[in-house]
Design an enzyme around this catalytic site. Structure first.
Site, PDB file in Angstrom:
ATOM      1  N   HIS A 116      -6.622   2.337  -5.772  1.00  0.00           N
ATOM      2  CA  HIS A 116      -6.892   0.998  -5.243  1.00  0.00           C
ATOM      3  C   HIS A 116      -7.037   0.986  -3.731  1.00  0.00           C
ATOM      4  O   HIS A 116      -6.585   0.054  -3.064  1.00  0.00           O
ATOM      5  CB  HIS A 116      -5.803   0.014  -5.688  1.00  0.00           C
ATOM      6  CG  HIS A 116      -5.441   0.136  -7.125  1.00  0.00           C
ATOM      7  ND1 HIS A 116      -4.335   0.838  -7.551  1.00  0.00           N
ATOM      8  CD2 HIS A 116      -6.055  -0.283  -8.253  1.00  0.00           C
ATOM      9  CE1 HIS A 116      -4.280   0.804  -8.871  1.00  0.00           C
ATOM     10  NE2 HIS A 116      -5.318   0.149  -9.329  1.00  0.00           N
ATOM     11  N   CYS A 117      -7.646   2.037  -3.186  1.00  0.00           N
ATOM     12  CA  CYS A 117      -7.914   2.096  -1.740  1.00  0.00           C
ATOM     13  C   CYS A 117      -6.655   1.917  -0.899  1.00  0.00           C
ATOM     14  O   CYS A 117      -6.709   1.355   0.194  1.00  0.00           O
ATOM     15  CB  CYS A 117      -8.946   1.052  -1.312  1.00  0.00           C
ATOM     16  SG  CYS A 117     -10.512   1.184  -2.177  1.00  0.00           S
ATOM     17  N   ALA A 118      -5.512   2.392  -1.404  1.00  0.00           N
ATOM     18  CA  ALA A 118      -4.267   2.201  -0.653  1.00  0.00           C
ATOM     19  C   ALA A 118      -3.388   3.437  -0.797  1.00  0.00           C
ATOM     20  O   ALA A 118      -2.383   3.424  -1.506  1.00  0.00           O
ATOM     21  CB  ALA A 118      -3.545   0.943  -1.153  1.00  0.00           C
TER      22      ALA A 118
END
Lengths: 380, 380
Positions: free
Chosen positions: A336-338
């Site tokens: 999730h791009c994190a």
């Protein structure tokens, strides 16, 4: 399809949003703020109307301090890179999205230092840790209002106070909360607020915005036609023109205005309570499944309508694939791009399967998701 | 309303454009390239389909070299600022829009020198003047394909050759020509092509794009979530991800694809011929009115469907106001975000009244405009 991927973008949108986009394009499809004819003026009015609605929703005095962008990422880049200079220091948390982490990593090259505060296993940041990290060069504290992985709600009120007392600018990424939680920029001492138009605000993709507190000088990074001071070769200083070069996404912004109107008519409390109820129902029901590991606060009062889980040691993408193919349920797996978030909660290798609920989800959607998870667990 | 402001944005759009936007939002309103579920994959496909159509229209080998932006201004800023460094020299013309002039003016501060080639009174640039301006530091030639004020078509083929021979990058601003004139990036030696989606390409506002020749290293200016290499804190190098952070304008891009399909089905030749016919009809008929001064080539073969005029010494805004209020005709007055252009054609004080035609205009629209101009002249 049962859509439980509302943290990526909400779906569906209110009917009035679709209608406004079409109405704008078909009836007033001119370029706003450029020409002076009726259609252009109507297009300009539609943008100003959206600006006023945004101002009302976030208690912003002057609508001209609201900059429309193409998404929250652009708003965050503009705020972070427009504010920080060589020698400055910025504080953020380990729960941020790459739209915060990547810009501050890039800024290291020009001599902007950063401190990334380690959050707890549930994703919570300690305000006292933020306070301790402040030094004489600290110019900005930037953080999410709620994690896009675990939903964890951050103590932005306390941190806003800390920032204010220290005379440091406070930038909040409200990607997961705008349109669901009350955000009063004055009460929360928010100097900069970045958010997408297409998540909780129920507008279309292609919209986002940045609020800039009056008096704060943020360097623009695009120049061009603004329809104002055309005779000058330098970008006009006045807002919002300084930051809004070129033709705006007029139909998108008209749709966004209707999304905000829907929220105001429905009421933030009602929307939040509904999402809280779905979140709590989901957490409660999957808590009993012994193969399921739930991340984050596991308490709908302490998290946005985002729940990350894993099933045993199974790859999160595999589970999401089965949910899609076999059960027709849309969720998002992976990081999730994190990346730091997953290091914080211990899922950097496995990723998580993220279920995120929206106002248009029903109890039955949650039940179907729970039943599917149970069935997957039984099959393993 | 008779809409003659197509140089600002085309209106109306083909019905299929409206339908595609709505279809995308209502049926596949997910976030493309993020999750792997059916709706997200369909959204991703819709973006890739648009990229392929753009590639076909401009004879681009690799669709991944096409970057979607929010408008042409963003594309021009990305190209100009992403390419030029301290010590470089850039050549442009006096007919450019502020979306070129303002970025190169800003770059002066970091030591990028520029030469602005003076064009003729009709807006034409002499290729030999461009050649003479090249020095050992010249890194870029940037120019419009057609003036947004006078419509003057620029000799981009000749200048493309000059650039290629000199090993200099060539950036073309096709805001007024894409979708109407043939633009073959290979034949024309174009290294960078910037354009809006909402003008000749008949897509919605909120869309634009930049083509980057393979092997050309342009610095990105936004970083964030790309749905790829989420574990890394630096922006991925691969295209288009490097330049497309955050949620794209999926419905807008789906609409743009339908605009391009409409153009391909109709044929560039047919569209251009229709616009040429309207332009020539307009020029011919107003040439006989003695109070009217026409700027530019006054020849539909040498200009895009954009005609700037003035009536005596009357303020251009006043004439546009009358056309709107009394005759219900939409045009644009003033400087059109192109100050040097007006110095070139001698209208820096008065501005011009710009009539711009689109594929959906008819002969009758031109006749109505001519009749209105005649009546205004008689009343003065």
């Amino acid at each position: 399809m049962i859509y439980l991927d509302n943290a990526a973008t909400t779906y569906p949108k209110p009917e009035s949003v679709y209608e406004a986009i079409l109405h704008q394009m078909k009836n007033f499809g001119a370029n706003p703020g450029r020409s002076g004819h009726k259609m252009a003026i109507e297009a300009g009015r539609s943008i100003f109307n959206a600006r006023e609605l945004v101002a009302r929703l976030f208690n912003i005095d002057n609508p001209m301090q609201i900059i429309f962008t193409s998404n929250a990422t652009e708003a965050l880049n503009l705020a972070i890179k427009g504010l920080l200079k060589a020698g400055d220091h910025v504080i953020t948390t380990s729960m941020e999205h790459n739209s915060v982490l990547r810009p501050i990593t890039t800024l290291e090259k020009i001599g902007v230092k950063n401190t990334i505060i380690q959050c707890s296993g549930a994703g919570y940041v300690e305000p006292s840790d933020v306070k301790k990290a402040i030094n004489e060069n600290t110019k900005l504290i930037v953080m999410t209002h709620a994690s896009n992985v675990t939903g964890t709600l951050m103590p932005i009120e306390e941190i806003g106070k800390i920032a204010k007392e220290a005379g440091i600018n406070f930038l909040v990424d409200a990607a997961q909360t705008a349109g669901v939680y009350e955000i009063d920029v004055k009460k929360l001492n928010i100097d900069l607020l970045a958010l997408p138009g297409h998540k909780g605000l129920l507008g279309p993709q292609g919209t986002g915005l940045l609020y800039i507190r009056e008096g704060l000088d943020i360097m623009h990074f695009k120049e061009g036609g603004t329809g104002s001071k055309s005779e000058e070769l330098v970008q006009p200083e006045m807002l919002p023109d300084r930051y809004e070069s070129g033709t705006p996404n007029t139909p998108g912004i008209a749709g966004l205005a209707k999304g905000i109107e829907f929220i105001m008519e429905t009421g933030l409390d009602k929307i939040r309570q509904h999402e809280e109820a779905l979140t709590q129902q989901f957490i409660d029901e999957i808590s009993h499944i012994h193969q399921v590991k739930i991340y984050g606060p596991k308490d709908a009062k302490r998290q946005a309508a985002v729940v990350s889980i894993n099933i045993g040691e199974e790859d999160s993408s595999e589970i999401a694939y089965i949910l899609d193919k076999v059960f027709n349920i849309a969720v998002r797996p992976g990081l999730h791009c994190a990346p730091h978030t997953h290091k914080t909660i211990g899922t950097f290798e496995q990723g998580t399967v993220r279920f995120s609920f929206g106002y248009f989800n029903k109890k039955e959607d949650v039940e179907a998701a729970v039943a599917a998870i149970k069935e997957i667990c039984e099959q393993l």
